[in-house]
Design a protein around this motif. Structure first.
Motif, PDB file in Angstrom:
ATOM      1  N   TYR A 119      -2.965  -3.643   7.160  1.00  0.00           N
ATOM      2  CA  TYR A 119      -3.612  -2.276   7.193  1.00  0.00           C
ATOM      3  C   TYR A 119      -3.086  -1.342   8.055  1.00  0.00           C
ATOM      4  O   TYR A 119      -2.748  -1.913   9.101  1.00  0.00           O
ATOM      5  N   LYS A 120      -2.320  -0.344   7.377  1.00  0.00           N
ATOM      6  CA  LYS A 120      -1.846   0.750   8.260  1.00  0.00           C
ATOM      7  C   LYS A 120      -1.871   2.094   7.544  1.00  0.00           C
ATOM      8  O   LYS A 120      -1.958   2.072   6.171  1.00  0.00           O
ATOM      9  N   ALA A 121      -1.954   3.236   8.241  1.00  0.00           N
ATOM     10  CA  ALA A 121      -2.092   4.499   7.598  1.00  0.00           C
ATOM     11  C   ALA A 121      -0.761   4.854   6.946  1.00  0.00           C
ATOM     12  O   ALA A 121       0.501   4.272   7.277  1.00  0.00           O
ATOM     13  N   LEU A 122      -0.958   5.607   5.922  1.00  0.00           N
ATOM     14  CA  LEU A 122       0.295   5.673   4.599  1.00  0.00           C
ATOM     15  C   LEU A 122       1.349   6.286   5.707  1.00  0.00           C
ATOM     16  O   LEU A 122       2.776   6.122   5.499  1.00  0.00           O
ATOM     17  N   ALA A 123       1.036   7.183   6.410  1.00  0.00           N
ATOM     18  CA  ALA A 123       2.299   7.898   7.245  1.00  0.00           C
ATOM     19  C   ALA A 123       2.986   6.911   8.161  1.00  0.00           C
ATOM     20  O   ALA A 123       4.125   7.320   8.707  1.00  0.00           O
ATOM     21  N   GLU A 124       2.443   5.877   8.550  1.00  0.00           N
ATOM     22  CA  GLU A 124       2.964   4.930   9.495  1.00  0.00           C
ATOM     23  C   GLU A 124       3.706   3.694   8.623  1.00  0.00           C
ATOM     24  O   GLU A 124       4.278   2.931   9.478  1.00  0.00           O
ATOM     25  N   LEU A 125       3.614   3.620   7.634  1.00  0.00           N
ATOM     26  CA  LEU A 125       4.137   2.624   6.770  1.00  0.00           C
ATOM     27  C   LEU A 125       5.754   2.718   6.718  1.00  0.00           C
ATOM     28  O   LEU A 125       6.248   3.934   6.261  1.00  0.00           O
ATOM     29  N   ASP A 126       6.473   1.735   6.921  1.00  0.00           N
ATOM     30  CA  ASP A 126       7.794   1.821   6.971  1.00  0.00           C
ATOM     31  C   ASP A 126       8.254   1.297   5.442  1.00  0.00           C
ATOM     32  O   ASP A 126       7.502   0.433   4.949  1.00  0.00           O
ATOM     33  N   ASP A 127       9.588   1.090   5.366  1.00  0.00           N
ATOM     34  CA  ASP A 127      10.239   0.602   3.858  1.00  0.00           C
ATOM     35  C   ASP A 127      10.023  -0.816   3.894  1.00  0.00           C
ATOM     36  O   ASP A 127       9.633  -1.236   2.872  1.00  0.00           O
ATOM     37  N   GLU A 128      10.065  -1.476   5.094  1.00  0.00           N
ATOM     38  CA  GLU A 128       9.794  -2.973   4.832  1.00  0.00           C
ATOM     39  C   GLU A 128       8.450  -3.471   4.498  1.00  0.00           C
ATOM     40  O   GLU A 128       7.920  -4.109   3.713  1.00  0.00           O
ATOM     41  N   GLU A 129       7.548  -2.723   5.046  1.00  0.00           N
ATOM     42  CA  GLU A 129       6.029  -3.006   4.846  1.00  0.00           C
ATOM     43  C   GLU A 129       5.678  -2.564   3.403  1.00  0.00           C
ATOM     44  O   GLU A 129       4.886  -3.348   2.705  1.00  0.00           O
ATOM     45  N   TRP A 130       6.309  -1.397   3.077  1.00  0.00           N
ATOM     46  CA  TRP A 130       6.160  -1.203   1.574  1.00  0.00           C
ATOM     47  C   TRP A 130       6.661  -2.214   0.561  1.00  0.00           C
ATOM     48  O   TRP A 130       5.723  -2.551  -0.331  1.00  0.00           O
ATOM     49  N   ASP A 131       7.784  -2.400   0.783  1.00  0.00           N
ATOM     50  CA  ASP A 131       8.373  -3.639   0.054  1.00  0.00           C
ATOM     51  C   ASP A 131       7.787  -5.009   0.188  1.00  0.00           C
ATOM     52  O   ASP A 131       7.561  -5.589  -0.918  1.00  0.00           O
ATOM     53  N   TRP A 132       7.109  -5.241   1.261  1.00  0.00           N
ATOM     54  CA  TRP A 132       6.463  -6.561   1.511  1.00  0.00           C
ATOM     55  C   TRP A 132       5.127  -6.391   0.443  1.00  0.00           C
ATOM     56  O   TRP A 132       4.875  -7.456  -0.043  1.00  0.00           O
ATOM     57  N   HIS A 133       4.392  -5.267   0.651  1.00  0.00           N
ATOM     58  CA  HIS A 133       3.263  -5.459  -0.399  1.00  0.00           C
ATOM     59  C   HIS A 133       3.680  -5.570  -1.726  1.00  0.00           C
ATOM     60  O   HIS A 133       2.814  -6.207  -2.500  1.00  0.00           O
ATOM     61  N   ALA A 176      -3.146   2.255   1.539  1.00  0.00           N
ATOM     62  CA  ALA A 176      -2.234   2.889   0.655  1.00  0.00           C
ATOM     63  C   ALA A 176      -1.305   1.895  -0.209  1.00  0.00           C
ATOM     64  O   ALA A 176      -1.300   1.991  -1.372  1.00  0.00           O
ATOM     65  N   ALA A 177      -0.658   1.206   0.568  1.00  0.00           N
ATOM     66  CA  ALA A 177       0.474   0.254  -0.138  1.00  0.00           C
ATOM     67  C   ALA A 177      -0.077  -0.603  -0.805  1.00  0.00           C
ATOM     68  O   ALA A 177       0.511  -1.209  -1.923  1.00  0.00           O
ATOM     69  N   TYR A 178      -1.182  -1.397  -0.342  1.00  0.00           N
ATOM     70  CA  TYR A 178      -2.058  -2.743  -0.867  1.00  0.00           C
ATOM     71  C   TYR A 178      -2.494  -1.913  -2.127  1.00  0.00           C
ATOM     72  O   TYR A 178      -2.516  -2.400  -3.436  1.00  0.00           O
ATOM     73  N   GLY A 179      -3.238  -0.682  -2.073  1.00  0.00           N
ATOM     74  CA  GLY A 179      -3.948  -0.282  -3.183  1.00  0.00           C
ATOM     75  C   GLY A 179      -2.789   0.245  -4.345  1.00  0.00           C
ATOM     76  O   GLY A 179      -3.369  -0.075  -5.503  1.00  0.00           O
ATOM     77  N   ALA A 180      -1.862   0.701  -3.843  1.00  0.00           N
ATOM     78  CA  ALA A 180      -0.858   1.248  -4.854  1.00  0.00           C
ATOM     79  C   ALA A 180      -0.576  -0.218  -5.534  1.00  0.00           C
ATOM     80  O   ALA A 180      -0.223  -0.233  -7.060  1.00  0.00           O
ATOM     81  N   ALA A 181      -0.046  -1.279  -4.952  1.00  0.00           N
ATOM     82  CA  ALA A 181       0.738  -2.660  -5.472  1.00  0.00           C
ATOM     83  C   ALA A 181      -0.616  -2.961  -6.535  1.00  0.00           C
ATOM     84  O   ALA A 181      -0.228  -3.727  -7.498  1.00  0.00           O
ATOM     85  N   LYS A 182      -1.746  -3.114  -6.221  1.00  0.00           N
ATOM     86  CA  LYS A 182      -2.827  -3.417  -6.784  1.00  0.00           C
ATOM     87  C   LYS A 182      -3.013  -3.045  -8.020  1.00  0.00           C
ATOM     88  O   LYS A 182      -3.590  -3.344  -9.141  1.00  0.00           O
ATOM     89  N   ALA A 183      -3.291  -1.577  -7.968  1.00  0.00           N
ATOM     90  CA  ALA A 183      -3.423  -0.884  -9.373  1.00  0.00           C
ATOM     91  C   ALA A 183      -2.273  -1.016 -10.251  1.00  0.00           C
ATOM     92  O   ALA A 183      -2.048  -0.936 -11.145  1.00  0.00           O
TER      93      ALA A 183
END
Length: 282
Positions: A119-133, A176-183
């Motif tokens: 759980y992290k705000a969209l503006a605080e997500l880094d590339d590693e966390e985005w890719d991890w999701h 944001a990242a989790y929701g985008a991946a689940k979508a």
């Protein structure tokens, strides 16, 4: 009820042949006797309950988890086979299904529980966390379809069922990242259903809301449970068995004409009027 009470087209009018179609064994359609299933993410929570649901219905199950001890524990509970694998890796998934076909003789179904959120705000997500999701939520699902759907098609057909999330259908803070991946998973399920349908393979998903898994219990605590229960029209949060039951329906012949669908299991939260109530109404 008199004839006047029957809406036009609702019943058998004059000259309409009587329905003499065969009546299925409906309880039997919930059975999975002798069918081989691969269960990804079997080691805890929804996965453990799903292992029990499948085996209680007669399925032979390979319980897959990245944690070998958890896979073995659930396999021992359910009389299943244990398998340890990192299902975000192509070589691991390829080997899993090759080994499962050898062990089971045929794979008739796949149920995929794997997924997690940070759980992290969209503006605080880094590339590693985005890719991890996208690895933990979506990449492994693509691999499960690529190898699992082929195995199911080779067995003569069957089903794949995934765990999506209401976060992939709506929006929530810090998702944001989790929701985008689940979508993406919801869309992938639809595409796979269209592409594999002609080969007898059904592909569906369940989208839970809040589910009282061990991880969620640790995160929210009893106060969080009470708040979410109060927010649900059914007055409680989902148990892991609620999601396992929905997955069992999608895995079984009871849903033989259901494919490309995402079944929301959220206790009615998503259908509530989302704005402040009028005049103090509850």
């Amino acid at each position: 009820m008199s004839g006047a009470d029957v809406a036009p087209g609702a019943g058998a009018g004059p000259g309409t042949p009587l329905d003499d179609s065969p009546v299925p064994d409906y309880p039997g359609l919930s059975r999975l006797d002798g069918r081989g299933f691969v269960l990804l993410g079997a080691g805890n929570g929804i996965g453990r309950q799903t292992a029990h649901a499948l085996t209680a219905s007669g399925a032979r199950v390979v319980c897959v988890d990245i944690d070998k001890q958890r896979a073995e524990a659930v396999a021992a509970e359910t009389g299943s086979l244990a398998y340890a694998a990192d299902v975000t890796r192509r070589d691991a998934v390829r080997g899993l299904f090759a080994d499962s076909v050898r062990e089971l003789g045929a794979v008739h179904g796949v149920v995929d529980i794997v997924g997690m959120a940070r759980y992290k705000a969209l503006a605080e997500l880094d590339d590693e966390e985005w890719d991890w999701h996208f690895d933990i939520v979506l990449r492994h699902a693509r691999l499960a379809i690529e190898y699992g759907a082929e195995a199911v098609a080779a067995s003569g057909g069957g089903s794949l069922a995934f765990v999506a999330s209401v976060s992939g259908l709506t929006a929530a803070p810090l998702h944001a990242a989790y929701g985008a991946a689940k979508a993406g998973l919801v869309s992938l399920v639809r595409s796979a259903a269209v592409e594999y349908g002609a080969r007898g393979v059904r592909v569906n998903a369940v989208a839970p809301g809040v589910v009282w898994t061990p991880r969620v219990a640790g995160l929210l605590g009893e106060d969080g449970r009470a708040r979410n229960a109060a927010n649900a029209p059914l007055g409680r949060v989902a148990e892991t068995s609620d999601i396992a039951a929905a997955l069992l329906f999608l895995a079984s012949p009871l849903s033989s004409y259901v494919t490309g669908q995402t079944l929301v299991v959220d206790g009615g939260v998503g259908v509530k009027f989302p704005y402040p109530t009028i005049g103090g109404a509850k």
